[in-house]
Design a protein around this motif. Sequence first.
Motif, PDB file in Angstrom:
ATOM      1  N   ARG A  38       5.911  35.757  60.043  1.00  0.00           N
ATOM      2  CA  ARG A  38       5.139  34.015  60.547  1.00  0.00           C
ATOM      3  C   ARG A  38       3.378  34.612  59.611  1.00  0.00           C
ATOM      4  NH1 ARG A  38       5.991  33.021  66.570  1.00  0.00           N
ATOM      5  NH2 ARG A  38       4.081  34.148  67.218  1.00  0.00           N
ATOM      6  N   VAL A  48       7.966  39.374  63.186  1.00  0.00           N
ATOM      7  CA  VAL A  48       8.172  38.457  63.814  1.00  0.00           C
ATOM      8  C   VAL A  48       9.159  39.223  64.520  1.00  0.00           C
ATOM      9  CG1 VAL A  48       9.605  36.334  65.050  1.00  0.00           C
ATOM     10  CG2 VAL A  48       7.276  36.139  63.547  1.00  0.00           C
ATOM     11  N   SER A  62       5.591  38.833  71.566  1.00  0.00           N
ATOM     12  CA  SER A  62       5.082  37.859  72.141  1.00  0.00           C
ATOM     13  C   SER A  62       6.611  36.749  71.856  1.00  0.00           C
ATOM     14  CB  SER A  62       4.621  36.635  70.904  1.00  0.00           C
ATOM     15  OG  SER A  62       4.305  36.876  69.585  1.00  0.00           O
ATOM     16  N   VAL A  63       7.654  36.808  70.683  1.00  0.00           N
ATOM     17  CA  VAL A  63       8.626  36.564  70.563  1.00  0.00           C
ATOM     18  C   VAL A  63      10.328  37.343  71.905  1.00  0.00           C
ATOM     19  CG1 VAL A  63       8.097  35.259  69.027  1.00  0.00           C
ATOM     20  CG2 VAL A  63       9.567  37.607  68.417  1.00  0.00           C
ATOM     21  N   MET A  82      15.747  30.636  67.549  1.00  0.00           N
ATOM     22  CA  MET A  82      14.304  30.468  68.589  1.00  0.00           C
ATOM     23  C   MET A  82      14.407  28.989  69.575  1.00  0.00           C
ATOM     24  SD  MET A  82      11.557  30.152  64.910  1.00  0.00           S
ATOM     25  CE  MET A  82      12.739  28.349  64.185  1.00  0.00           C
ATOM     26  N   LEU A  85      10.790  27.280  72.430  1.00  0.00           N
ATOM     27  CA  LEU A  85       9.946  27.613  71.802  1.00  0.00           C
ATOM     28  C   LEU A  85       8.246  26.909  72.441  1.00  0.00           C
ATOM     29  CD1 LEU A  85      10.988  26.178  67.981  1.00  0.00           C
ATOM     30  CD2 LEU A  85       9.542  28.568  67.877  1.00  0.00           C
ATOM     31  N   ASP A  89       3.810  29.034  68.492  1.00  0.00           N
ATOM     32  CA  ASP A  89       5.034  29.450  67.205  1.00  0.00           C
ATOM     33  C   ASP A  89       4.766  28.800  66.392  1.00  0.00           C
ATOM     34  OD1 ASP A  89       6.978  29.764  69.886  1.00  0.00           O
ATOM     35  OD2 ASP A  89       6.091  31.729  68.813  1.00  0.00           O
ATOM     36  N   TYR A  93       7.231  30.778  58.258  1.00  0.00           N
ATOM     37  CA  TYR A  93       7.480  31.957  58.382  1.00  0.00           C
ATOM     38  C   TYR A  93       8.762  31.880  57.018  1.00  0.00           C
ATOM     39  CZ  TYR A  93       7.906  30.988  63.531  1.00  0.00           C
ATOM     40  OH  TYR A  93       7.131  31.009  64.726  1.00  0.00           O
TER      41      TYR A  93
END
Length: 120
Positions: A38, A48, A62-63, A82, A85, A89, A93
């Motif tokens: 992303r 990601v 972070s995800v 996802m 969110l 974010d 992507y």
Amino acid sequence: QVQLVESGGGLVQAGGSLRLSCAASGLTFGGYTMGWYRQAPGKQRELVASITSGGSTNYADSVKGRFTISRDNANDTVYLQMRSLKPEDTAVYYCAAKWATILLRNPDYWGQGAQVSVSS
């Protein structure tokens, strides 16, 4: 001719969910590590999540716990689910593919990108 075509982006409120899909063609999908990068405005493109041909996954810190990557080798498609969110974010992507590798760095192929926008 290799094509990676993303779909599923859009606008969602914070706390919401989206699922991105990437349909691949023109390559031997099962031999590729697939993933999602992303890029937010003014920032560098970042990895990601990725998934190897064997199904091993890797996520950015972070995800972790919010995003899930999966692949359907029968339909040459990779997904990014996802959840929870956050406004941070928000980014374009990109689907990416690299042949026979554990780490998805310097991909061989890129998709055109899908915009994900998360409002607060």
